[in-house]
Scaffold this active site. Sequence first.
Site, PDB file in Angstrom:
ATOM      1  N   ALA A  54       0.959  -0.864  -0.043  1.00 13.15           N
ATOM      2  CA  ALA A  54       0.074   0.130  -0.265  1.00 13.15           C
ATOM      3  C   ALA A  54       0.178   1.302   0.006  1.00 13.15           C
ATOM      4  O   ALA A  54       0.741   2.314  -0.870  1.00 13.15           O
ATOM      5  CB  ALA A  54      -0.826  -0.393   1.658  1.00 13.15           C
ATOM      6  N   ASP A  55       2.274   1.352   0.801  1.00 12.57           N
ATOM      7  CA  ASP A  55       3.170   2.625   1.274  1.00 12.57           C
ATOM      8  C   ASP A  55       3.486   2.425  -0.503  1.00 12.57           C
ATOM      9  O   ASP A  55       3.288   3.640  -1.240  1.00 12.57           O
ATOM     10  CB  ASP A  55       3.818   2.532   1.823  1.00 12.57           C
ATOM     11  CG  ASP A  55       3.800   2.317   3.107  1.00 12.57           C
ATOM     12  OD1 ASP A  55       2.501   3.104   3.180  1.00 12.57           O
ATOM     13  OD2 ASP A  55       4.016   1.440   4.411  1.00 12.57           O
TER      14      ASP A  55
END
Length: 383
Positions: free
Chosen positions: A162-163
């Site tokens: 996600a990052d």
Amino acid sequence: MTDEALPLAGLKVLDFSQNLPGPYATFLLSCWGADVVKVEPPKGDPGRFMEPFFSMVNRGKRSVVLDLRDAESRPHVEALVRWADVLVEGFRPGVMERLELDYPRAKALNPDLVYCSISAFGQEGPYRTHPGHDLNLQSLAGVSHLERDGKGEPGYSMLPIADLSSSLLAVSGICAARAKGGGAYLDVAMADGVLSWVNVWGLGVDLAGGAKKQLGSGLLVDAITRPLLEFLARAKLYAMPHYGVFRCADDRWISVGIVAEGHFWKALCEELALGPMKKLPLAARIAAGPALKPVVARRLRGRACDEWLRRFEEIGVPASAVLSPEEAAGHPQVCARGLADARGWMKSPLPGAVHPDTPAPKRGEHTDAILAALTGEAAAPTL
């Protein structure tokens, strides 16, 4: 390639972000030639306490220490906003507004500024102010549902996808906004990126649907096939007997990556003495995967990893050894492309980027020089 020839040479980036994903996004921009000034609080970016991670994602930048809550810092902050072409921040929605550094105020200072906000859930919606880290977003998006362990319990990706996916969204959004020209506001949500990835793969790859059509329906059929269909829906390509990671005789591991290619499957069957199986069509191989994959695994257990790699290269079967990050940095393919430095740190994966020669800055290393240059001047000095 000289710095002047890089696609973002001359682009001035003001970076208020910490940890991930903002610093990785601005690292990528710096590898394309952008001049990145990192603004840190008096105690520094919390990521400084996690090395060598911090140094990896902050190479090629300069550091200024400013207390954004201190009124005395205000003139310096406003001067930096006027200087910048791009501003990147990674606070929870509402924080920059409280600091009086939100987009409307920044735009009043610099109408052509591209302002990029990276947050867990974005600037809108009922979750906009919720805290969230990578694992939370993997769970929400469906990654944990797909990444189940041998007991069927939800798992997770060890990579902070996600990052990192939102870092790429930020970079692409910034480049698109700059290409269009004029100021812009970019609302990058970490959840949006991983949701898009999971949606494409989680719903787009429907092996269970194809198997269900083959098997038909009925109470008895449904009772027998339900576990298989649930497994196919979750496992995706890993349900196939020829797509997975297998242990070798020397206790090393090898990945075999055959998808729909019948010629690869035929070659594998001949090498593993599974000759009759080579005639199975893809749908039959998928349906028989839970029973057939252990057979493939037992045959692959018969030789050492390097033996299999040599043999698979000869017959053209896609296979790779399972390497550690340290081993991967020394792989001949990585070395041939010049992707790693002497420490094993990867350069930017962006095409045409360079490997920064300057190390990550010390906390506030460039504060005096940059603030002095901004006093009465149009631009801070470049590296």
